[in-house]
Design a protein around this motif. Structure first.
Motif, PDB file in Angstrom:
ATOM      1  N   UNK A   1       1.005  -1.125  -0.034  1.00 38.85           N
ATOM      2  CA  UNK A   1      -0.102   0.032   0.106  1.00 38.85           C
ATOM      3  C   UNK A   1       0.793   1.271   0.010  1.00 38.85           C
ATOM      4  N   UNK A   2       2.050   1.274   0.131  1.00 38.74           N
ATOM      5  CA  UNK A   2       3.030   2.164   0.020  1.00 38.74           C
ATOM      6  C   UNK A   2       2.947   2.879  -1.260  1.00 38.74           C
ATOM      7  N   UNK A   3       2.358   2.356  -2.340  1.00 38.60           N
ATOM      8  CA  UNK A   3       2.035   2.930  -3.766  1.00 38.60           C
ATOM      9  C   UNK A   3       0.952   4.045  -3.659  1.00 38.60           C
ATOM     10  N   UNK A   4      -0.021   3.844  -2.540  1.00 35.15           N
ATOM     11  CA  UNK A   4      -1.281   4.661  -2.345  1.00 35.15           C
ATOM     12  C   UNK A   4      -2.042   4.622  -3.515  1.00 35.15           C
ATOM     13  N   UNK A   5      -2.310   3.160  -3.990  1.00 37.81           N
ATOM     14  CA  UNK A   5      -3.238   2.982  -4.939  1.00 37.81           C
ATOM     15  C   UNK A   5      -4.815   3.249  -4.414  1.00 37.81           C
ATOM     16  N   UNK A   6      -5.545   3.879  -5.136  1.00 36.82           N
ATOM     17  CA  UNK A   6      -6.697   4.575  -4.746  1.00 36.82           C
ATOM     18  C   UNK A   6      -7.842   4.385  -5.662  1.00 36.82           C
ATOM     19  N   UNK A   7      -9.082   4.486  -5.055  1.00 29.80           N
ATOM     20  CA  UNK A   7     -10.356   4.427  -5.669  1.00 29.80           C
ATOM     21  C   UNK A   7     -10.727   5.877  -5.286  1.00 29.80           C
ATOM     22  N   UNK A   8     -11.110   6.789  -6.299  1.00 30.35           N
ATOM     23  CA  UNK A   8     -11.526   7.941  -6.198  1.00 30.35           C
ATOM     24  C   UNK A   8     -12.743   8.364  -6.766  1.00 30.35           C
ATOM     25  N   UNK A   9     -13.597   9.229  -5.782  1.00 29.71           N
ATOM     26  CA  UNK A   9     -14.822   9.442  -6.345  1.00 29.71           C
ATOM     27  C   UNK A   9     -15.075  10.960  -6.275  1.00 29.71           C
ATOM     28  N   UNK A  10     -15.371  11.529  -7.513  1.00 32.98           N
ATOM     29  CA  UNK A  10     -15.451  12.934  -7.499  1.00 32.98           C
ATOM     30  C   UNK A  10     -17.247  13.260  -7.209  1.00 32.98           C
ATOM     31  N   UNK A  11     -17.484  14.118  -6.257  1.00 34.69           N
ATOM     32  CA  UNK A  11     -18.914  14.056  -5.926  1.00 34.69           C
ATOM     33  C   UNK A  11     -19.501  15.747  -6.260  1.00 34.69           C
ATOM     34  N   UNK A  12     -19.498  15.802  -7.528  1.00 30.13           N
ATOM     35  CA  UNK A  12     -19.948  17.312  -8.058  1.00 30.13           C
ATOM     36  C   UNK A  12     -18.840  18.300  -7.510  1.00 30.13           C
ATOM     37  N   UNK A  13     -17.548  17.845  -8.116  1.00 27.23           N
ATOM     38  CA  UNK A  13     -16.245  18.720  -7.858  1.00 27.23           C
ATOM     39  C   UNK A  13     -16.258  19.917  -8.794  1.00 27.23           C
ATOM     40  N   UNK A  14     -16.175  21.118  -8.315  1.00 25.50           N
ATOM     41  CA  UNK A  14     -16.201  22.498  -8.856  1.00 25.50           C
ATOM     42  C   UNK A  14     -14.682  22.635  -9.184  1.00 25.50           C
ATOM     43  N   UNK A  15     -14.541  22.953 -10.580  1.00 24.01           N
ATOM     44  CA  UNK A  15     -13.177  23.104 -10.778  1.00 24.01           C
ATOM     45  C   UNK A  15     -13.014  24.265 -12.138  1.00 24.01           C
ATOM     46  N   UNK A  16     -12.445  25.379 -11.874  1.00 22.96           N
ATOM     47  CA  UNK A  16     -12.259  26.403 -12.730  1.00 22.96           C
ATOM     48  C   UNK A  16     -11.895  26.134 -14.181  1.00 22.96           C
ATOM     49  N   UNK A  17     -12.483  26.554 -15.386  1.00 24.04           N
ATOM     50  CA  UNK A  17     -12.269  26.060 -16.644  1.00 24.04           C
ATOM     51  C   UNK A  17     -10.681  26.054 -16.915  1.00 24.04           C
ATOM     52  N   UNK A  18     -10.073  27.031 -16.398  1.00 26.30           N
ATOM     53  CA  UNK A  18      -8.423  27.452 -16.548  1.00 26.30           C
ATOM     54  C   UNK A  18      -7.563  26.118 -16.141  1.00 26.30           C
ATOM     55  N   UNK A  19      -8.349  25.034 -15.492  1.00 24.87           N
ATOM     56  CA  UNK A  19      -7.586  23.892 -15.122  1.00 24.87           C
ATOM     57  C   UNK A  19      -7.770  22.708 -16.200  1.00 24.87           C
ATOM     58  N   UNK A  20      -8.408  23.015 -17.474  1.00 27.62           N
ATOM     59  CA  UNK A  20      -8.315  22.253 -18.627  1.00 27.62           C
ATOM     60  C   UNK A  20      -7.010  22.117 -19.304  1.00 27.62           C
ATOM     61  N   UNK A  21      -6.675  20.950 -19.671  1.00 26.83           N
ATOM     62  CA  UNK A  21      -5.533  20.486 -20.339  1.00 26.83           C
ATOM     63  C   UNK A  21      -5.972  20.586 -21.829  1.00 26.83           C
ATOM     64  N   UNK A  22      -4.964  21.327 -22.734  1.00 24.59           N
ATOM     65  CA  UNK A  22      -5.416  21.196 -24.093  1.00 24.59           C
ATOM     66  C   UNK A  22      -6.588  21.796 -24.450  1.00 24.59           C
ATOM     67  N   UNK A  23      -7.310  21.383 -25.415  1.00 21.77           N
ATOM     68  CA  UNK A  23      -8.700  21.885 -25.759  1.00 21.77           C
ATOM     69  C   UNK A  23      -9.882  21.009 -25.382  1.00 21.77           C
ATOM     70  N   UNK A  24     -10.728  21.593 -25.112  1.00 20.75           N
ATOM     71  CA  UNK A  24     -12.081  20.882 -24.691  1.00 20.75           C
ATOM     72  C   UNK A  24     -12.470  19.864 -25.765  1.00 20.75           C
TER      73      UNK A  24
END
Length: 511
Positions: A321-344
């Motif tokens: 578990x030193x690798x920190x392997x995870x199950x990730x859940x995003x529950x309506x996470x609000x992120x500014x559009x500036x965090x987009x990589x490349x083009x939409x």
């Protein structure tokens, strides 16, 4: 008892349970008070009391055991000198085939110069002294990498160097020996191969493996500005951690099947991220998630900062578990559009361009780990005595070793050739010409690892299935090599990629 010069006759008199000495490699050890603490029990020690136990000891143990209990050594046999080589930090191994051809003093290579050799020495010294002890401890405990080690790697430029060559290294001196402007893909190959020598497969990925496959996308695809500068500086300084969050329970290599969504808010200023990701390396301790999402007209990649709406749960896999392997859940996470990589809606190219370097690093790592296993097998075959002979005297064992050596040397040669080509190509040229060869190399290297792991376990027998003692390196490799075969694209996917890319340039005149 002070260190002294002793005769074999005097040692022979100390042959009772309450007065027990023995000789190992011309040194005398008083194990009288160690009998009850001996992991193998008292009887084994009593059987060698007063005798030269060198053959018996090395038939069961690694040299590091003697180093661990050095305080039990009370002297040396008169007129005799210890023969076993005890390596120091940074030393090359004298075992045949334990090092790649270019590092063996009797051979030459057209690829490597003095800069590469100095860098290799510096990385090995740092790894031996600082990374290996923590890697071994945390592989067992399952704890995540310490901030102290991250800070050390950030301070000497090692952390930044793990992303490969680029402008992020300009103005830096890596490990005190290489200017950032001169750092190339052969240096990059070296840091990968030296970095896996601690033989701790979970910690290997836990050692900022998520950063290595996510920050590159940020540096290449995020719009220039204060936000990008902030993210890159935070992560390269070790203050913040990042990971790549693409794979889901629903889709792995098939990114078109992803179900995590990113919807624009009515004002067009934010994305609302909802969905799950699975098997995310470093996800448990990351601050930023480079996340693949379905958007209105396609697929996009967005950097998602951790907040209260992001939940991570540990996934226990075959390695630590030193690798920190995870199950990730995003529950309506609000992120500014500036965090987009490349083009939409055009995130596919963002992810695909990132894969070449990831697969190159994974191939370099598993090839080096395979070599470490070959070294262990060569040493074991030279010290293990069965039916009155060393294993190396058995023709069947020599055939196994020959097969393993051949796989390792062939893969290393192919790897170095590709690294050299990468040094003379732009990123775009690498994507066009090397995606297929790198995919084929990774696929073949992990198939080779399969063969090597299988032969190594058979050579070590029960010890090859034991997480301590002589066979622990082999056990770790046998348990962990499949991660390289799966992560970054399975063997079948990459083999198919290699052939499909070759067919794109197939000349019609040959039909």
């Amino acid at each position: 008892m002070p260190h002294q010069t002793l005769s074999r006759e005097s040692v022979a008199k100390h042959n009772k349970p309450d007065d027990l000495w023995c000789i190992i490699d011309h040194k005398v050890y008083d194990v009288t008070d160690f009998v009850d603490a001996h992991p193998g029990g008292a009887v084994v020690l009593e059987q060698v009391a007063g005798t030269d136990a060198t053959a018996a000891f090395y038939n069961l143990h690694r040299q590091e055991v003697l180093q661990k209990y050095e305080e039990l050594c009370i002297g040396t046999i008169e007129g005799e000198t210890p023969e076993v080589i005890v390596p120091k930090f940074g030393d090359l191994s004298p075992v045949p085939y334990a090092e790649p051809l270019w590092l063996r003093p009797q051979f030459k290579s057209p690829y490597f110069n003095e800069s590469h050799r100095k860098f290799q020495r510096a990385v090995r010294e740092f790894t031996d002294e600082h990374i290996t002890p923590e890697a071994q401890a945390r592989e067992k405990s399952g704890e995540y990498i310490s901030q102290e080690l991250i800070n050390k790697m950030a301070a000497n430029g090692f952390l930044a160097a793990r992303l490969g060559p680029g402008k992020h290294l300009h103005g830096k001196t890596i490990m005190g020996v290489v200017k950032g402007e001169e750092y190339d893909y052969l240096h990059d190959m070296i840091q990968v191969q030296e970095g896996v020598r601690p033989n701790a497969r979970g910690f290997q990925d836990g050692n900022m493996g998520g950063m290595m496959i996510s920050l590159t996308a940020v540096m290449q695809w995020m719009a220039e500005g204060e936000l990008k500068t902030k993210l890159v500086n935070e992560i390269l300084s070790g203050e913040k951690k990042s990971c790549l969050a693409i794979t889901e329970a629903f889709a792995g290599s098939d990114v078109a099947g992803l179900k995590t969504t990113a919807e624009l808010t009515p004002d067009g200023k934010h994305y609302i991220i909802r969905g799950t990701k699975k098997w995310i390396t470093n996800g448990m301790f990351s601050d930023y998630f480079v996340t693949g999402c379905r958007t209105e007209k396609g697929f996009s990649v967005i950097v998602v900062p951790r907040d209260d709406t992001v939940e991570t749960k540990i996934i226990k896999t075959s390695y630590s578990t030193a690798a920190g392997t995870a199950f990730v859940e995003f529950n309506n996470t609000k992120v500014p559009v500036g965090y987009l990589l490349g083009k939409e809606h055009q995130g596919f190219i963002v992810i695909m361009s990132n894969f070449n370097h990831e697969r190159f690093m994974m191939a370099a790592a598993v090839i080096r780990s395979s070599r470490t296993v070959v070294e262990e097998c060569l040493k074991w075959c030279n010290q293990r005595i069965v039916f009155g002979k060393k294993l190396i005297e058995q023709p069947v064992m020599r055939q196994k070793l020959a097969k393993m050596i051949s796989h390792v040397e062939a893969n290393q040669a192919w790897l170095e050739q590709i690294a050299y080509q990468m040094c003379h190509m732009s990123y775009a040229e690498q994507s066009k010409h090397l995606g297929g060869p790198i995919g084929l190399l990774k696929s073949y290297a992990t198939r080779s690892a399969h063969e090597i792991a299988d032969e190594a376990v058979n050579i070590f027998g029960g010890r090859g299935l034991t997480q301590s003692g002589m066979g622990r390196v082999v056990e770790m490799f046998h348990r962990g090599y499949k991660f390289d075969a799966i992560l970054g694209g399975t063997e079948e996917i990459l083999a198919d990629l290699g052939v499909r890319q070759a067919m794109k340039g197939f000349p019609k005149s040959m039909l």
